[in-house]
Scaffold this motif. Sequence first.
Motif, short mmCIF file in Angstrom:
data_model
loop_
_atom_site.label_atom_id
_atom_site.label_comp_id
_atom_site.label_asym_id
_atom_site.label_seq_id
_atom_site.Cartn_x
_atom_site.Cartn_y
_atom_site.Cartn_z
N GLY A 97 -6.97 -29.53 -42.48
CA GLY A 97 -7.60 -28.77 -41.42
C GLY A 97 -8.41 -27.63 -41.98
O GLY A 97 -8.29 -27.27 -43.15
N PHE A 133 -3.53 -26.96 -39.88
CA PHE A 133 -3.78 -28.40 -39.98
C PHE A 133 -4.35 -28.87 -38.65
O PHE A 133 -5.53 -29.19 -38.56
CB PHE A 133 -2.49 -29.13 -40.34
CG PHE A 133 -2.68 -30.60 -40.57
CD1 PHE A 133 -3.36 -31.05 -41.70
CD2 PHE A 133 -2.18 -31.54 -39.69
CE1 PHE A 133 -3.55 -32.41 -41.93
CE2 PHE A 133 -2.36 -32.90 -39.91
CZ PHE A 133 -3.04 -33.34 -41.04
N CYS A 134 -3.54 -28.89 -37.62
CA CYS A 134 -4.00 -29.28 -36.28
C CYS A 134 -2.92 -28.87 -35.28
O CYS A 134 -1.78 -29.28 -35.42
CB CYS A 134 -4.27 -30.77 -36.21
SG CYS A 134 -4.62 -31.38 -34.54
N CYS A 164 1.14 -27.76 -37.33
CA CYS A 164 1.03 -29.23 -37.34
C CYS A 164 1.80 -29.71 -36.12
O CYS A 164 2.97 -30.07 -36.20
CB CYS A 164 1.62 -29.79 -38.63
SG CYS A 164 1.50 -31.59 -38.78
N GLY A 176 -1.59 -33.20 -34.32
CA GLY A 176 -1.54 -32.99 -35.76
C GLY A 176 -0.37 -33.71 -36.40
O GLY A 176 -0.49 -34.28 -37.49
#
Length: 252
Positions: A55, A60-61, A109, A113
């Motif tokens: 990410g 990350f997400c 995450c 994610g």
Amino acid sequence: MTLSVRLQREGPIAFVTLSNPSRLNAMTRAMWRELRDVFIGAAEDDSLRCIVVRGEGGAFCAGGDISEYPSFRFDIDSLRAFHEDEVWAGLQAMLDCPVPLVAQIDGACMGAGLEIASCCDVRLAGASSTFGAPIAKLGFPMAPREAALVHGAVGDVLTRDMLLAAGVHDAARLYDAGFLLKVLPDADVAAAAAAHAARVAALAPQAARLNKGTFAALHSIAAMLPTAYDYADSAEHHEGIAAFLAKRPAEF
């Protein structure tokens, strides 16, 4: 137009970056479609030996972009199309990609994610990373195929806690569950992911792709048997064994 999911090549290694930094890289509908296209393209590139998924900007997400949800989630047909034709299409493209995938996990995450990370072969995370899928707070379940994917990667106990009790867990807990290969100081994750990708890229690419095919077919091994040994006379097979016997590095 700059894609929100972009692929950058560095020799035989590619970096796929999820980019929606103002929302901790939450996945928009367009990003799911871009994810699909990026990995379909990567699967067709025989020169790729490893892909790092990461990410932008320290996360990350963080899940799906909830700001889009009112426009489609309340109609059964559009909801089904979102999960099956966009989300699952992106995840399936990752699962179908024969190139080894390394997840470089920083920060959040969550939800989407976690699903994207579950498609990767190896996952490395920073010590401050957090993991979960607290969508029970939003009043809906995880779609069936997505839940099965996460369940297979994360394990029964934590997946049930994440989905039934909106549990959020730290990297140490996900390492103990077998989801993560390593937990590292946050500042070291990017370098560790790149180093792991370089290690994979230095090894036999044909063997890596065949191993990924085996992993994908674990529940239907019989279907693989007719072609399982077709690599016998391949150049990589000869080179790997010859180099070992000659006590020299293999050149793949």
